[in-house]
Design an enzyme around this catalytic site. Sequence first.
Site, PDB file in Angstrom:
ATOM      1  N   ASP A 173     -25.904  -6.506 -30.981  1.00 17.43           N
ATOM      2  CA  ASP A 173     -26.296  -6.135 -29.636  1.00 17.43           C
ATOM      3  C   ASP A 173     -27.817  -6.176 -29.518  1.00 17.43           C
ATOM      4  O   ASP A 173     -28.429  -7.221 -29.719  1.00 17.43           O
ATOM      5  CB  ASP A 173     -25.714  -4.759 -29.282  1.00 17.43           C
ATOM      6  CG  ASP A 173     -25.807  -4.437 -27.802  1.00 17.43           C
ATOM      7  OD1 ASP A 173     -26.793  -4.810 -27.148  1.00 17.43           O
ATOM      8  OD2 ASP A 173     -24.890  -3.793 -27.264  1.00 17.43           O
ATOM      9  N   HIS A 193     -26.601  -2.391 -15.301  1.00 14.41           N
ATOM     10  CA  HIS A 193     -27.514  -1.440 -15.956  1.00 14.41           C
ATOM     11  C   HIS A 193     -28.783  -2.119 -16.452  1.00 14.41           C
ATOM     12  O   HIS A 193     -29.844  -1.502 -16.487  1.00 14.41           O
ATOM     13  CB  HIS A 193     -26.799  -0.697 -17.086  1.00 14.41           C
ATOM     14  CG  HIS A 193     -26.250  -1.577 -18.153  1.00 14.41           C
ATOM     15  ND1 HIS A 193     -25.102  -2.332 -17.989  1.00 14.41           N
ATOM     16  CD2 HIS A 193     -26.691  -1.828 -19.405  1.00 14.41           C
ATOM     17  CE1 HIS A 193     -24.857  -3.001 -19.100  1.00 14.41           C
ATOM     18  NE2 HIS A 193     -25.810  -2.721 -19.975  1.00 14.41           N
ATOM     19  N   TRP A 194     -28.695  -3.418 -16.854  1.00  8.93           N
ATOM     20  CA  TRP A 194     -29.911  -4.125 -17.269  1.00  8.93           C
ATOM     21  C   TRP A 194     -30.958  -4.077 -16.166  1.00  8.93           C
ATOM     22  O   TRP A 194     -32.129  -3.836 -16.414  1.00  8.93           O
ATOM     23  CB  TRP A 194     -29.593  -5.592 -17.568  1.00  8.93           C
ATOM     24  CG  TRP A 194     -29.144  -5.885 -18.960  1.00  8.93           C
ATOM     25  CD1 TRP A 194     -28.590  -5.035 -19.852  1.00  8.93           C
ATOM     26  CD2 TRP A 194     -29.223  -7.152 -19.605  1.00  8.93           C
ATOM     27  NE1 TRP A 194     -28.295  -5.701 -21.016  1.00  8.93           N
ATOM     28  CE2 TRP A 194     -28.682  -6.998 -20.885  1.00  8.93           C
ATOM     29  CE3 TRP A 194     -29.692  -8.402 -19.215  1.00  8.93           C
ATOM     30  CZ2 TRP A 194     -28.591  -8.034 -21.791  1.00  8.93           C
ATOM     31  CZ3 TRP A 194     -29.599  -9.449 -20.111  1.00  8.93           C
ATOM     32  CH2 TRP A 194     -29.064  -9.260 -21.385  1.00  8.93           C
ATOM     33  N   HIS A 214     -16.441  -4.174 -28.489  1.00  8.73           N
ATOM     34  CA  HIS A 214     -17.876  -4.342 -28.761  1.00  8.73           C
ATOM     35  C   HIS A 214     -18.330  -3.798 -30.122  1.00  8.73           C
ATOM     36  O   HIS A 214     -19.152  -4.414 -30.783  1.00  8.73           O
ATOM     37  CB  HIS A 214     -18.679  -3.671 -27.642  1.00  8.73           C
ATOM     38  CG  HIS A 214     -20.147  -3.811 -27.775  1.00  8.73           C
ATOM     39  ND1 HIS A 214     -20.800  -5.024 -27.609  1.00  8.73           N
ATOM     40  CD2 HIS A 214     -21.104  -2.902 -28.067  1.00  8.73           C
ATOM     41  CE1 HIS A 214     -22.102  -4.847 -27.784  1.00  8.73           C
ATOM     42  NE2 HIS A 214     -22.305  -3.575 -28.059  1.00  8.73           N
TER      43      HIS A 214
END
Length: 197
Positions: free
Chosen positions: A15, A60-61, A176
């Site tokens: 990530d 959210h980025w 993830h």
Amino acid sequence: MDYLGFDRFGLVGHDRGAYTAFRTAMDHPASVSRLAILEAIPIGDALARCDARFASAWWHWFFFAQPEKPEQAILANPDAWYGGDPAEMGAEAYADFLASIHDPATVHGMIEDYRAGLGIDRQHDEDDRAAGRKLECPLLVLWSAYDDLEELHSDVIAIWREWSSNVQGNSLNCHHHMAEEVPEALAAELGAFFHDE
């Protein structure tokens, strides 16, 4: 790594750690012998491919890149913002987690990471692409079959081929957090890739 006495080393990043590992390999090619990227494509590529689906899934980025507002929203109720479950995390880890998400300096540091992604990190990717720079070491890319990386970006390996002439990879049957969900499968992939180190 120099401080620890390692002139050359293999590197794995997941990530956000994948972005750091990628940048390390790009900026210090003589030091990184092999690179494994887990659950990521370069930030510049993600943003260049941004469409409404990506913006909706990764809102959210863009929110976190704004000045001051993200910290205010998170610190108004950190427990509700982040969630967390002491039964899953363990009491000690959960206590550390709570202390961190209630610390304004820690929250600011986490948000600054996102701001860097949309700022200096993207610029570094664009500069490297314009200069024709690529990874010099072998690259392994792994992503989760049940997350959205492949859904949003289609051929993950094709994206990385733009950055490496020696790339391999595949998805793993997990979400993830692959190290927690499929540790044996991940260890086998990494062990095979780094075996020649």
